[in-house]
Scaffold this motif. Structure first.
Motif, PDB file in Angstrom:
ATOM      1  N   LEU A 181       0.826  -1.208   0.000  1.00  0.00           N
ATOM      2  CA  LEU A 181       0.000   0.000   0.000  1.00  0.00           C
ATOM      3  C   LEU A 181       0.859   1.256   0.000  1.00  0.00           C
ATOM      4  CD1 LEU A 181      -2.774  -1.075   2.551  1.00  0.00           C
ATOM      5  CD2 LEU A 181      -2.902  -1.099   0.042  1.00  0.00           C
ATOM      6  N   GLN A 182       2.010   1.197   0.644  1.00  0.00           N
ATOM      7  CA  GLN A 182       2.868   2.383   0.717  1.00  0.00           C
ATOM      8  C   GLN A 182       3.562   2.683  -0.610  1.00  0.00           C
ATOM      9  OE1 GLN A 182       5.277   1.561   4.207  1.00  0.00           O
ATOM     10  NE2 GLN A 182       3.907   2.767   5.516  1.00  0.00           N
ATOM     11  N   THR A 183       3.493   1.765  -1.579  1.00  0.00           N
ATOM     12  CA  THR A 183       4.030   2.083  -2.903  1.00  0.00           C
ATOM     13  C   THR A 183       3.179   3.140  -3.602  1.00  0.00           C
ATOM     14  OG1 THR A 183       2.809   0.304  -4.035  1.00  0.00           O
ATOM     15  CG2 THR A 183       4.988  -0.251  -3.134  1.00  0.00           C
ATOM     16  N   TRP A 184       1.985   3.421  -3.063  1.00  0.00           N
ATOM     17  CA  TRP A 184       1.138   4.485  -3.612  1.00  0.00           C
ATOM     18  C   TRP A 184       1.630   5.870  -3.190  1.00  0.00           C
ATOM     19  CZ3 TRP A 184      -0.674  -0.079  -4.765  1.00  0.00           C
ATOM     20  CH2 TRP A 184      -1.644  -0.228  -5.757  1.00  0.00           C
ATOM     21  N   GLY A 213       3.423   9.153  -3.159  1.00  0.00           N
ATOM     22  CA  GLY A 213       4.023   9.889  -4.266  1.00  0.00           C
ATOM     23  C   GLY A 213       3.163   9.911  -5.515  1.00  0.00           C
ATOM     24  N   ARG A 214       2.106   9.088  -5.542  1.00  0.00           N
ATOM     25  CA  ARG A 214       1.223   9.081  -6.705  1.00  0.00           C
ATOM     26  C   ARG A 214       0.501  10.420  -6.807  1.00  0.00           C
ATOM     27  NH1 ARG A 214      -1.892   3.825  -8.848  1.00  0.00           N
ATOM     28  NH2 ARG A 214       0.261   3.147  -8.477  1.00  0.00           N
ATOM     29  N   GLU A 215       0.362  10.931  -8.026  1.00  0.00           N
ATOM     30  CA  GLU A 215      -0.224  12.252  -8.237  1.00  0.00           C
ATOM     31  C   GLU A 215      -1.391  12.194  -9.217  1.00  0.00           C
ATOM     32  OE1 GLU A 215       2.652  15.631  -8.442  1.00  0.00           O
ATOM     33  OE2 GLU A 215       4.136  14.021  -8.623  1.00  0.00           O
ATOM     34  N   GLN A 216      -2.265  13.200  -9.097  1.00  0.00           N
ATOM     35  CA  GLN A 216      -3.418  13.304  -9.985  1.00  0.00           C
ATOM     36  C   GLN A 216      -3.782  14.772 -10.120  1.00  0.00           C
ATOM     37  OE1 GLN A 216      -6.720  10.335  -9.879  1.00  0.00           O
ATOM     38  NE2 GLN A 216      -7.948  12.040  -9.156  1.00  0.00           N
ATOM     39  N   ILE A 217      -4.129  15.193 -11.319  1.00  0.00           N
ATOM     40  CA  ILE A 217      -4.517  16.579 -11.577  1.00  0.00           C
ATOM     41  C   ILE A 217      -5.891  16.589 -12.238  1.00  0.00           C
ATOM     42  CG2 ILE A 217      -3.955  18.714 -12.793  1.00  0.00           C
ATOM     43  CD1 ILE A 217      -1.016  17.933 -12.653  1.00  0.00           C
ATOM     44  N   LEU A 239     -11.631  -0.217  -5.401  1.00  0.00           N
ATOM     45  CA  LEU A 239     -10.288  -0.084  -4.859  1.00  0.00           C
ATOM     46  C   LEU A 239      -9.242   0.002  -5.966  1.00  0.00           C
ATOM     47  CD1 LEU A 239     -10.538  -2.709  -1.987  1.00  0.00           C
ATOM     48  CD2 LEU A 239     -10.739  -0.232  -1.804  1.00  0.00           C
ATOM     49  N   GLY A 240      -8.192   0.759  -5.679  1.00  0.00           N
ATOM     50  CA  GLY A 240      -7.130   0.938  -6.655  1.00  0.00           C
ATOM     51  C   GLY A 240      -7.247   2.296  -7.317  1.00  0.00           C
ATOM     52  N   GLY A 241      -6.536   2.492  -8.411  1.00  0.00           N
ATOM     53  CA  GLY A 241      -6.535   3.784  -9.066  1.00  0.00           C
ATOM     54  C   GLY A 241      -5.632   4.744  -8.311  1.00  0.00           C
ATOM     55  N   PHE A 242      -6.110   5.996  -8.142  1.00  0.00           N
ATOM     56  CA  PHE A 242      -5.277   6.976  -7.455  1.00  0.00           C
ATOM     57  C   PHE A 242      -5.061   6.602  -5.993  1.00  0.00           C
ATOM     58  CE2 PHE A 242      -5.226  10.979  -4.902  1.00  0.00           C
ATOM     59  CZ  PHE A 242      -3.920  11.355  -5.197  1.00  0.00           C
ATOM     60  N   LEU A 243      -6.140   6.252  -5.287  1.00  0.00           N
ATOM     61  CA  LEU A 243      -6.019   5.862  -3.891  1.00  0.00           C
ATOM     62  C   LEU A 243      -5.603   4.398  -3.798  1.00  0.00           C
ATOM     63  CD1 LEU A 243      -9.153   7.631  -2.388  1.00  0.00           C
ATOM     64  CD2 LEU A 243      -6.757   8.254  -2.013  1.00  0.00           C
ATOM     65  N   PRO A 244      -4.836   4.020  -2.764  1.00  0.00           N
ATOM     66  CA  PRO A 244      -4.374   2.636  -2.640  1.00  0.00           C
ATOM     67  C   PRO A 244      -5.532   1.676  -2.388  1.00  0.00           C
ATOM     68  CG  PRO A 244      -3.840   3.875  -0.659  1.00  0.00           C
ATOM     69  CD  PRO A 244      -4.334   4.872  -1.667  1.00  0.00           C
ATOM     70  N   PRO A 245      -5.391   0.412  -2.797  1.00  0.00           N
ATOM     71  CA  PRO A 245      -6.473  -0.568  -2.651  1.00  0.00           C
ATOM     72  C   PRO A 245      -6.529  -1.158  -1.240  1.00  0.00           C
ATOM     73  CG  PRO A 245      -4.625  -1.578  -3.750  1.00  0.00           C
ATOM     74  CD  PRO A 245      -4.241  -0.132  -3.546  1.00  0.00           C
ATOM     75  N   VAL A 246      -6.921  -0.329  -0.280  1.00  0.00           N
ATOM     76  CA  VAL A 246      -6.997  -0.786   1.111  1.00  0.00           C
ATOM     77  C   VAL A 246      -8.192  -1.736   1.256  1.00  0.00           C
ATOM     78  CG1 VAL A 246      -7.212  -0.085   3.520  1.00  0.00           C
ATOM     79  CG2 VAL A 246      -6.005   1.396   1.894  1.00  0.00           C
ATOM     80  N   PRO A 247      -7.978  -2.995   1.658  1.00  0.00           N
ATOM     81  CA  PRO A 247      -9.073  -3.979   1.694  1.00  0.00           C
ATOM     82  C   PRO A 247      -9.894  -3.932   2.975  1.00  0.00           C
ATOM     83  CG  PRO A 247      -7.029  -5.056   2.263  1.00  0.00           C
ATOM     84  CD  PRO A 247      -6.677  -3.611   1.972  1.00  0.00           C
ATOM     85  N   LEU A 248     -10.333  -2.718   3.348  1.00  0.00           N
ATOM     86  CA  LEU A 248     -11.205  -2.539   4.505  1.00  0.00           C
ATOM     87  C   LEU A 248     -12.473  -1.841   4.009  1.00  0.00           C
ATOM     88  CD1 LEU A 248      -8.566  -1.371   7.149  1.00  0.00           C
ATOM     89  CD2 LEU A 248      -9.729  -3.576   7.094  1.00  0.00           C
ATOM     90  N   ILE A 280      -0.458  11.728  -2.933  1.00  0.00           N
ATOM     91  CA  ILE A 280      -0.499  10.895  -1.724  1.00  0.00           C
ATOM     92  C   ILE A 280       0.837  11.035  -1.010  1.00  0.00           C
ATOM     93  CG2 ILE A 280      -0.690   8.536  -0.840  1.00  0.00           C
ATOM     94  CD1 ILE A 280      -2.540   7.946  -3.188  1.00  0.00           C
ATOM     95  N   THR A 281       0.776  11.485   0.234  1.00  0.00           N
ATOM     96  CA  THR A 281       2.004  11.764   0.982  1.00  0.00           C
ATOM     97  C   THR A 281       2.302  10.757   2.082  1.00  0.00           C
ATOM     98  OG1 THR A 281       0.822  13.258   2.480  1.00  0.00           O
ATOM     99  CG2 THR A 281       1.832  14.239   0.508  1.00  0.00           C
ATOM    100  N   ASP A 282       1.309   9.953   2.485  1.00  0.00           N
ATOM    101  CA  ASP A 282       1.567   8.983   3.548  1.00  0.00           C
ATOM    102  C   ASP A 282       0.487   7.913   3.564  1.00  0.00           C
ATOM    103  OD1 ASP A 282       3.031   7.872   5.618  1.00  0.00           O
ATOM    104  OD2 ASP A 282       2.179   9.152   7.174  1.00  0.00           O
ATOM    105  N   VAL A 283       0.872   6.691   3.941  1.00  0.00           N
ATOM    106  CA  VAL A 283      -0.045   5.576   4.183  1.00  0.00           C
ATOM    107  C   VAL A 283       0.443   4.872   5.436  1.00  0.00           C
ATOM    108  CG1 VAL A 283      -1.058   3.445   3.292  1.00  0.00           C
ATOM    109  CG2 VAL A 283      -0.468   5.287   1.699  1.00  0.00           C
TER     110      VAL A 283
END
Length: 280
Positions: free
Chosen positions: A8-11, A13-17, A72-81, A109-112
Motif C-alpha cells: 500500500l505504501q508504494t502508492w 508519491g502518486r499524483e493526480q490533476i 479499490l485501486g486507481g489513485f487511492l491505494p487498494p486498502v481492503p477494509l 499521496i504523501t503517507d499511508v
C-alpha cells in the motif's frame, strides 16, 4: 484481515490533476443547499470550501464498489477494509476562487500508515491538494482518509454513552434532512451510499441512519468562523471524532480560542462529532 502495508505504501508519491470551471449555476446550487447568499456573477468571490464540489472523481457505474465509491485501486491505494471515511484535514487559504475561473486541484499521496484501533485495523491515507484558480495558487489542503472494518457486536454490557458536548457561545441547530444530504452528495458527485441509502446504512453497515457528510460539517464550521470574524480564516483544521446520523438534529458551535475560534458539531444531547480550529 491481513494488510500488506508495504504494498500500500508504494502508492506514496502518486499524483493526480483535475480541473473544472466554477459556474454561476454551481454557486447558486451550493448556496441553496446551505441556505446562504453570496455573489453569483462571473468574476465574483466564490463561497468558502466550494472547491470540495469541483473536479471530483468520476467513475463509471461498472467501476463502483459495493458502497458506491470508486472500486479499490486507481489513485487511492487498494486498502481492503470496507469503511472509508474522512478523518480530518486542514486548509491554508492563499487567495479567493473566482466564479468563472478554471479551478485545478493537484493531488499527491504523501503517507499511508497502518494503526490498531479499538475496533481493529485502521489504515490512514494522507493526501495533499494544491488548488489554483485561473492559475493563481489559492488553497493548500491536507486530507486524512481512514479505512476500517465493520466492527462486530461486542458481547457483554454495552458501553456507557459518552458525555454530551457543551453548547458554544455561538450555536445554531441543523436538521439533517435526507434532502440536505442528497443535495450535498449531488454537489460533490459522491456516490457513497451511507449518505442517501438508509436500508444499506442499517442492514449492511449497522448504522442507525444516514451519515452526515464530514466535508459538509467542515463547510458549515468554516462558514460560521468566517461569519463571526468577518473574514476568511488564514488556516482552518478539523478532525472527525464520531459520526452524526439523520435520526436527530445537530448543532454547529463556536467559542473564542487562543488566536481564533474553536468550533464543533454535535448531535443534540450527544458527544463531539467534529472539532475544528480557525485562525487569522
Amino acid at each position: 484481515m491481513t494488510l500488506d502495508i508495504d504494498h500500500l505504501q508504494t502508492w506514496i508519491g502518486r499524483e493526480q490533476i483535475d480541473s473544472e470551471t466554477l459556474s454561476p449555476t454551481l454557486v447558486r446550487q451550493f448556496n441553496a443547499t446551505f441556505d446562504r447568499r453570496s455573489d453569483t456573477d462571473q468574476g465574483g468571490k466564490a463561497p468558502l470550501l466550494i472547491h470540495l464540489c469541483l473536479a471530483q472523481p468520476i467513475a463509471p457505474m461498472s467501476e463502483l464498489g459495493r458502497d458506491g465509491h470508486p472500486a479499490l485501486g486507481g489513485f487511492l491505494p487498494p486498502v481492503p477494509l470496507p469503511r472509508r471515511m474522512w478523518a480530518g484535514g486542514a486548509f491554508t487559504f492563499h487567495g479567493d476562487i473566482r466564479i468563472g475561473d478554471e479551478v485545478t486541484r493537484h493531488s499527491k499521496i504523501t503517507d499511508v500508515q497502518l494503526k490498531e484501533g479499538r475496533s481493529g485495523a485502521l489504515c490512514f491515507v494522507t493526501v495533499q491538494h494544491e488548488v489554483t484558480s485561473d492559475g493563481r495558487h489559492v488553497l493548500s489542503e491536507r486530507q486524512d482518509i481512514v479505512y476500517r472494518d465493520i466492527p462486530a457486536a461486542a458481547p457483554g454490557k454495552p458501553k456507557a454513552d459518552p458525555a454530551p458536548a457543551t453548547t458554544g457561545e455561538h450555536s445554531r441547530t441543523v436538521t439533517p434532512h435526507p434532502t440536505l444530504l442528497f443535495r450535498y452528495s449531488a454537489l460533490t458527485f459522491n456516490g457513497h451510499r451511507i449518505h442517501y441509502d438508509k436500508p444499506f446504512c442499517i442492514e449492511d453497515e449497522g448504522y442507525p441512519g444516514l451519515v452526515v457528510h464530514g466535508p459538509m460539517q467542515a463547510t458549515m464550521l468554516c462558514q460560521m468562523a468566517a461569519d463571526l470574524h468577518g473574514a476568511t480564516p488564514a488556516r482552518f483544521r478539523f478532525r472527525s471524532l464520531s459520526p452524526i446520523f439523520d435520526d436527530a438534529d445537530f448543532t454547529v458551535n463556536a467559542e473564542p480560542h487562543d488566536t481564533g475560534l474553536r468550533l464543533w458539531t454535535a448531535k443534540v444531547g450527544g458527544p463531539l462529532a467534529m472539532e475544528a480550529f480557525a485562525e487569522w
